[in-house]
Design a protein around this motif. Structure first.
Motif, PDB file in Angstrom:
ATOM      1  N   LYS A  42      -4.580   7.212  -3.407  1.00  0.00           N
ATOM      2  CA  LYS A  42      -4.929   7.711  -2.168  1.00  0.00           C
ATOM      3  C   LYS A  42      -4.709   6.572  -1.222  1.00  0.00           C
ATOM      4  CE  LYS A  42      -8.422  10.780  -3.568  1.00  0.00           C
ATOM      5  NZ  LYS A  42     -10.072  11.178  -3.497  1.00  0.00           N
ATOM      6  N   ALA A  43      -4.456   6.809   0.063  1.00  0.00           N
ATOM      7  CA  ALA A  43      -4.092   5.603   1.222  1.00  0.00           C
ATOM      8  C   ALA A  43      -5.308   4.540   1.116  1.00  0.00           C
ATOM      9  CB  ALA A  43      -4.010   6.210   2.557  1.00  0.00           C
ATOM     10  N   PHE A  44      -6.664   4.939   1.128  1.00  0.00           N
ATOM     11  CA  PHE A  44      -7.597   3.858   1.083  1.00  0.00           C
ATOM     12  C   PHE A  44      -7.755   3.139  -0.033  1.00  0.00           C
ATOM     13  CE2 PHE A  44     -12.119   2.682   2.161  1.00  0.00           C
ATOM     14  CZ  PHE A  44     -11.925   2.154   3.630  1.00  0.00           C
ATOM     15  N   ASP A  45      -7.532   3.597  -1.294  1.00  0.00           N
ATOM     16  CA  ASP A  45      -7.373   3.134  -2.580  1.00  0.00           C
ATOM     17  C   ASP A  45      -6.267   2.371  -2.645  1.00  0.00           C
ATOM     18  OD1 ASP A  45      -9.513   4.523  -3.180  1.00  0.00           O
ATOM     19  OD2 ASP A  45      -8.383   5.709  -4.331  1.00  0.00           O
ATOM     20  N   ALA A  46      -5.066   2.644  -2.052  1.00  0.00           N
ATOM     21  CA  ALA A  46      -3.869   1.829  -2.091  1.00  0.00           C
ATOM     22  C   ALA A  46      -4.119   0.586  -1.432  1.00  0.00           C
ATOM     23  CB  ALA A  46      -2.730   2.547  -1.821  1.00  0.00           C
ATOM     24  N   SER A  47      -4.759   0.472  -0.199  1.00  0.00           N
ATOM     25  CA  SER A  47      -5.196  -0.491   0.779  1.00  0.00           C
ATOM     26  C   SER A  47      -5.973  -1.674   0.043  1.00  0.00           C
ATOM     27  CB  SER A  47      -5.651  -0.029   1.850  1.00  0.00           C
ATOM     28  OG  SER A  47      -4.883   0.609   2.757  1.00  0.00           O
ATOM     29  N   TYR A  48      -6.923  -0.983  -0.952  1.00  0.00           N
ATOM     30  CA  TYR A  48      -7.790  -1.786  -1.426  1.00  0.00           C
ATOM     31  C   TYR A  48      -7.029  -2.660  -2.461  1.00  0.00           C
ATOM     32  CZ  TYR A  48     -12.422  -0.223   0.112  1.00  0.00           C
ATOM     33  OH  TYR A  48     -13.584   0.045   1.196  1.00  0.00           O
ATOM     34  N   ILE A  49      -6.454  -1.935  -3.323  1.00  0.00           N
ATOM     35  CA  ILE A  49      -5.383  -2.823  -4.333  1.00  0.00           C
ATOM     36  C   ILE A  49      -4.511  -3.584  -3.636  1.00  0.00           C
ATOM     37  CG2 ILE A  49      -3.868  -2.270  -6.122  1.00  0.00           C
ATOM     38  CD1 ILE A  49      -4.915   0.610  -6.381  1.00  0.00           C
ATOM     39  N   ALA A  50      -3.634  -3.327  -2.767  1.00  0.00           N
ATOM     40  CA  ALA A  50      -2.899  -4.028  -2.207  1.00  0.00           C
ATOM     41  C   ALA A  50      -3.443  -5.476  -1.737  1.00  0.00           C
ATOM     42  CB  ALA A  50      -2.100  -3.500  -0.954  1.00  0.00           C
ATOM     43  N   CYS A  51      -4.722  -5.263  -0.984  1.00  0.00           N
ATOM     44  CA  CYS A  51      -5.549  -6.575  -0.495  1.00  0.00           C
ATOM     45  C   CYS A  51      -5.932  -7.390  -1.811  1.00  0.00           C
ATOM     46  CB  CYS A  51      -6.652  -6.192   0.103  1.00  0.00           C
ATOM     47  SG  CYS A  51      -6.304  -5.442   1.793  1.00  0.00           S
ATOM     48  N   ALA A  52      -6.371  -6.663  -2.795  1.00  0.00           N
ATOM     49  CA  ALA A  52      -6.759  -7.337  -4.002  1.00  0.00           C
ATOM     50  C   ALA A  52      -5.500  -8.058  -4.649  1.00  0.00           C
ATOM     51  CB  ALA A  52      -7.285  -6.442  -5.026  1.00  0.00           C
ATOM     52  N   GLU A  53      -4.296  -7.530  -4.546  1.00  0.00           N
ATOM     53  CA  GLU A  53      -3.241  -8.187  -5.247  1.00  0.00           C
ATOM     54  C   GLU A  53      -2.847  -9.394  -4.245  1.00  0.00           C
ATOM     55  OE1 GLU A  53      -0.984  -4.429  -7.330  1.00  0.00           O
ATOM     56  OE2 GLU A  53      -0.317  -5.018  -5.478  1.00  0.00           O
ATOM     57  N   THR A  54      -2.765  -9.121  -3.086  1.00  0.00           N
ATOM     58  CA  THR A  54      -2.592 -10.034  -1.961  1.00  0.00           C
ATOM     59  C   THR A  54      -3.366 -11.497  -2.239  1.00  0.00           C
ATOM     60  OG1 THR A  54      -1.726  -8.525  -0.435  1.00  0.00           O
ATOM     61  CG2 THR A  54      -2.123 -11.035   0.503  1.00  0.00           C
ATOM     62  N   ARG A  55      -4.717 -11.250  -2.456  1.00  0.00           N
ATOM     63  CA  ARG A  55      -5.483 -12.324  -2.665  1.00  0.00           C
ATOM     64  C   ARG A  55      -5.720 -13.113  -4.104  1.00  0.00           C
ATOM     65  NH1 ARG A  55      -6.694 -15.557   1.173  1.00  0.00           N
ATOM     66  NH2 ARG A  55      -8.440 -16.212   0.222  1.00  0.00           N
ATOM     67  N   ASN A  56      -4.642 -12.142  -5.030  1.00  0.00           N
ATOM     68  CA  ASN A  56      -4.711 -12.668  -6.498  1.00  0.00           C
ATOM     69  C   ASN A  56      -6.036 -12.547  -6.963  1.00  0.00           C
ATOM     70  OD1 ASN A  56      -1.795 -13.416  -6.544  1.00  0.00           O
ATOM     71  ND2 ASN A  56      -2.672 -15.482  -5.350  1.00  0.00           N
ATOM     72  N   ALA A  57      -6.615 -11.511  -6.818  1.00  0.00           N
ATOM     73  CA  ALA A  57      -7.897 -11.161  -7.406  1.00  0.00           C
ATOM     74  C   ALA A  57      -7.693 -10.858  -8.983  1.00  0.00           C
ATOM     75  CB  ALA A  57      -8.589  -9.926  -6.940  1.00  0.00           C
ATOM     76  N   ASP A  58      -8.665 -11.401  -9.800  1.00  0.00           N
ATOM     77  CA  ASP A  58      -8.823 -11.165 -11.173  1.00  0.00           C
ATOM     78  C   ASP A  58      -8.988  -9.604 -11.506  1.00  0.00           C
ATOM     79  OD1 ASP A  58      -8.322 -13.905 -11.746  1.00  0.00           O
ATOM     80  OD2 ASP A  58     -10.460 -14.417 -11.617  1.00  0.00           O
ATOM     81  N   VAL A  59      -9.779  -9.121 -10.735  1.00  0.00           N
ATOM     82  CA  VAL A  59     -10.078  -7.606 -11.269  1.00  0.00           C
ATOM     83  C   VAL A  59     -10.504  -6.966  -9.857  1.00  0.00           C
ATOM     84  CG1 VAL A  59     -12.634  -8.228 -11.673  1.00  0.00           C
ATOM     85  CG2 VAL A  59     -11.651  -6.121 -12.759  1.00  0.00           C
ATOM     86  N   LEU A  60     -10.598  -5.540  -9.646  1.00  0.00           N
ATOM     87  CA  LEU A  60     -10.936  -4.839  -8.613  1.00  0.00           C
ATOM     88  C   LEU A  60     -11.834  -3.890  -9.273  1.00  0.00           C
ATOM     89  CD1 LEU A  60      -9.019  -3.329  -5.676  1.00  0.00           C
ATOM     90  CD2 LEU A  60     -10.805  -2.014  -6.838  1.00  0.00           C
ATOM     91  N   LEU A  61     -13.044  -3.779  -8.949  1.00  0.00           N
ATOM     92  CA  LEU A  61     -14.042  -2.735  -9.673  1.00  0.00           C
ATOM     93  C   LEU A  61     -14.212  -1.374  -8.877  1.00  0.00           C
ATOM     94  CD1 LEU A  61     -16.889  -5.693 -10.574  1.00  0.00           C
ATOM     95  CD2 LEU A  61     -15.069  -4.660 -11.903  1.00  0.00           C
ATOM     96  N   ALA A  64       0.825  -1.148   0.124  1.00  0.00           N
ATOM     97  CA  ALA A  64       0.089   0.191  -0.116  1.00  0.00           C
ATOM     98  C   ALA A  64       0.951   1.543  -0.026  1.00  0.00           C
ATOM     99  CB  ALA A  64      -0.793  -0.043   1.238  1.00  0.00           C
ATOM    100  N   LYS A  65       1.892   1.254   0.662  1.00  0.00           N
ATOM    101  CA  LYS A  65       2.866   2.398   0.671  1.00  0.00           C
ATOM    102  C   LYS A  65       3.482   2.661  -0.621  1.00  0.00           C
ATOM    103  CE  LYS A  65       4.327   2.478   5.612  1.00  0.00           C
ATOM    104  NZ  LYS A  65       5.239   2.312   6.408  1.00  0.00           N
ATOM    105  N   GLU A  66       3.960   1.492  -1.414  1.00  0.00           N
ATOM    106  CA  GLU A  66       4.517   1.726  -2.573  1.00  0.00           C
ATOM    107  C   GLU A  66       3.315   2.069  -3.355  1.00  0.00           C
ATOM    108  OE1 GLU A  66       5.412  -2.124  -4.114  1.00  0.00           O
ATOM    109  OE2 GLU A  66       6.915  -2.500  -2.657  1.00  0.00           O
ATOM    110  N   LEU A  67       2.038   1.962  -3.531  1.00  0.00           N
ATOM    111  CA  LEU A  67       0.920   2.472  -4.371  1.00  0.00           C
ATOM    112  C   LEU A  67       0.602   3.906  -3.936  1.00  0.00           C
ATOM    113  CD1 LEU A  67      -1.334  -0.768  -3.979  1.00  0.00           C
ATOM    114  CD2 LEU A  67       0.018  -0.021  -6.034  1.00  0.00           C
TER     115      LEU A  67
END
Length: 86
Positions: free
Chosen positions: A30-49, A21-24
């Protein structure tokens, strides 16, 4: 509401998520968006909407640095429908 009903994964923030999230954030998310993205990446999500145009623009700009695809929900649904027709 249907999408929320089928969501079943809870992701807890760990050091890996926080570091990503810090990298993002350094890329301009934004910090909240970066956290969402980092979580999605960690769980190998196909897509984040998201409907957040700023986040979509940043994701498009940095797509090669992201490990998850970030899309507008309507655009993604249309893509899925069209793919099923083919």
């Amino acid at each position: 509401m249907a999408w929320v009903a089928i969501a079943s994964t809870t992701i807890l923030g760990n050091q890996q998520v926080k570091a990503r999230a810090k990298e993002l954030v350094n890329l301009g998310f934004k910090a909240f968006d970066a956290s969402y993205i980092a979580c999605a990446e960690t769980r190998n999500a196909d897509v984040l909407l998201t409907t957040d145009d700023r986040m979509l623009r940043l994701a498009a700009r940095h797509s090669t640095m992201l490990k998850v695809r970030i899309e507008n929900p309507l655009r993604w649904v249309l893509e899925v429908i069209n793919a099923r027709r083919d």
